[in-house]
Scaffold this active site. Structure first.
Site, PDB file in Angstrom:
ATOM      1  CB  ALA A 186      -1.028  -0.087   1.336  1.00 48.43           C
ATOM      2  CG  ASN A 187      -0.145   4.671  -1.785  1.00 47.94           C
ATOM      3  OD1 ASN A 187      -0.883   5.502  -1.094  1.00 47.94           O
ATOM      4  ND2 ASN A 187      -0.434   4.290  -3.079  1.00 47.94           N
TER       5      ASN A 187
END
Ligand code: C5P
Length: 407
Positions: free
Chosen positions: A214-215
């Site tokens: 993810a970020n």
């Protein structure tokens, strides 16, 4: 002049957000409203009646038993001669008094005496906002037909405090006033009849059934754009990756996990008049996510192979059919912000790039403020650093202008 000849009674409560109410007076007047100001005693600890009065163009009212006020205007007239009453900031105390029907000063007396619609913009410490008493009062006010805008999440005036409790930005309050008065003024909203699509948040790319890549995208900017567009009357579909913030009111929200899901949801939402791609989509995904949870100790450390994700913005901008009339992309850059944005505009085939400067000097990813440059084929518009809500409002206004002359 969306509020021309509208009479606004602005009640300023006693909170640090009162300074924003001075800007609110200006914004209301810019739109043609006539603004009368009442200040509580506590409000005068934060801003002076002189500055509020100077901006409003008439004396600010402060005292229930001021013989001058009672002689020339009086609380009943203040209440009666208003098309809308706006309470900003609405403190916890003021909300409690309103919920209980108290009338012990000019502000609360006018509130009890008015038959005009009332809009409150709460502002307080996050713990005070989430307190069961405040929530009970908010629910009571809602049941009494009082409209509310905000409070927003973010940094608070007290150092190190964050959470829900920040007063809505002046432009959000103005939009809420316009929305409340629309049936009366009969003015169609700038995006009435238009369809908008917004992507927001990060994507989660699975490694196996329990792990993902993810970020740090919070979704704040994309969600604020969806909310602002809905307030201007658009039918909005918000396609959001996994975020922890609330769904914006009045918006159709489609929740997705991966970039592939996001692309499918975007395609299903077409046709639209304009599409804004604010999501931080993962560039790569794991080529073959494990069907079962990967176990430690069997065959050493796993080697992940990646494949490129579809570019949702470029795919949409380059469509032969159902291409939205206006396609807007975002670009987070730390250097050569404008040159990089120009490149991206050409490469992705979109109409505008909103380039946000995420270098340490101006903005931090996931933060509440944003410094943006709107890059189009015609040139570059650099906006001052402002909150994500303000960027959202300015952007949707610009979108409304761009779509104005189209059916
Ligand atoms: O190429 P870059 O990721 O910097 O471009 C950012 C813009 O492209 C944003 O508007 C983002 O939402 C969009 N994008 C996308 N799909 C991707 C990657 C980026 O829609 N796979």
């Amino acid at each position: 002049m969306t509020l021309s000849s509208t009479r606004v009674l602005l009640i300023i409560g006693g909170g640090i957000a009162a300074y924003k109410s001075l800007d609110l007076i200006r914004r209301l007047k810019e739109r043609g409203a006539r603004v009368r100001v009442v200040m509580t005693r506590a409000a005068q600890e934060f801003v002076t009646p002189l500055s509020a009065g100077a901006l409003a163009g008439e004396r600010a009212h402060t005292d229930l038993f001021d013989s001058k006020t009672e002689f020339d205007i009086g609380h009943i007239r203040l209440a009666r001669e208003a098309d809308i009453v706006v309470v900003a900031p609405a403190t916890a105390d003021l909300m409690a008094k309103m919920a209980g029907g108290h009338a012990d000063d000019l502000a609360t007396t006018a509130l009890l005496a008015t038959t005009a619609p009332v809009l409150i913009a709460p502002a307080m410490n996050a713990k005070m906002w989430s307190h069961v008493a405040t929530q009970r009062n908010a629910a009571q006010l809602h049941a009494d037909g009082i409209a509310m805008v905000g409070p927003n999440a973010g940094e608070m005036a007290e150092a190190g405090e964050a959470g829900v409790g920040r007063m809505a930005e002046p432009l959000e309050i103005v939009a809420a006033v316009e929305a409340l008065l629309e049936p009366r003024t009969g003015q169609p909203k700038p995006l009435s009849g238009k369809r908008l699509l917004v992507t927001s948040g990060p994507t989660h790319e699975p490694i196996d059934p329990v792990r993902y890549i993810a970020n740090r995208s919070s979704g704040k900017q994309g969600h604020a754009i969806a909310k602002a567009a809905a307030e201007l009357g658009a039918a909005v579909t918000l396609i959001s990756g996994p975020v922890t913030i609330a769904d914006p009111p009045g918006v159709r929200v489609v929740k997705v996990q991966s970039a592939k899901d996001m692309l499918a949801a975007v395609e299903a939402a077409l046709p639209v008049d304009a599409a804004v791609f604010a999501a931080a989509v993962a560039d790569w995904r794991v080529a073959e996510p494990g069907r079962q949870k990967m176990k430690k100790g069997f065959g050493g450390t796993p080697q992940l192979a990646f494949v490129e994700n579809p570019d949702i913005l470029a795919t949409t901008a380059k469509r032969e059919s159902k291409r939205p009339r206006l396609v807007v992309g975002f670009a987070a850059e730390t250097e050569n912000v404008i040159d990089n944005a120009r490149d991206k505009l050409a490469r992705k085939g979109c109409d505008w790039i909103v380039a946000n400067d995420v270098s340490a000097a101006t903005g931090i990813m996931g933060g509440d403020a944003n410094t943006v440059h709107v890059v189009t084929a015609e040139g570059v518009d650099s906006w001052p650093s402002q909150s994500k809500e303000e960027v959202a409002h300015a952007l949707v206004r610009r979108i409304a202008d761009a779509l104005k002359d189209t059916p």
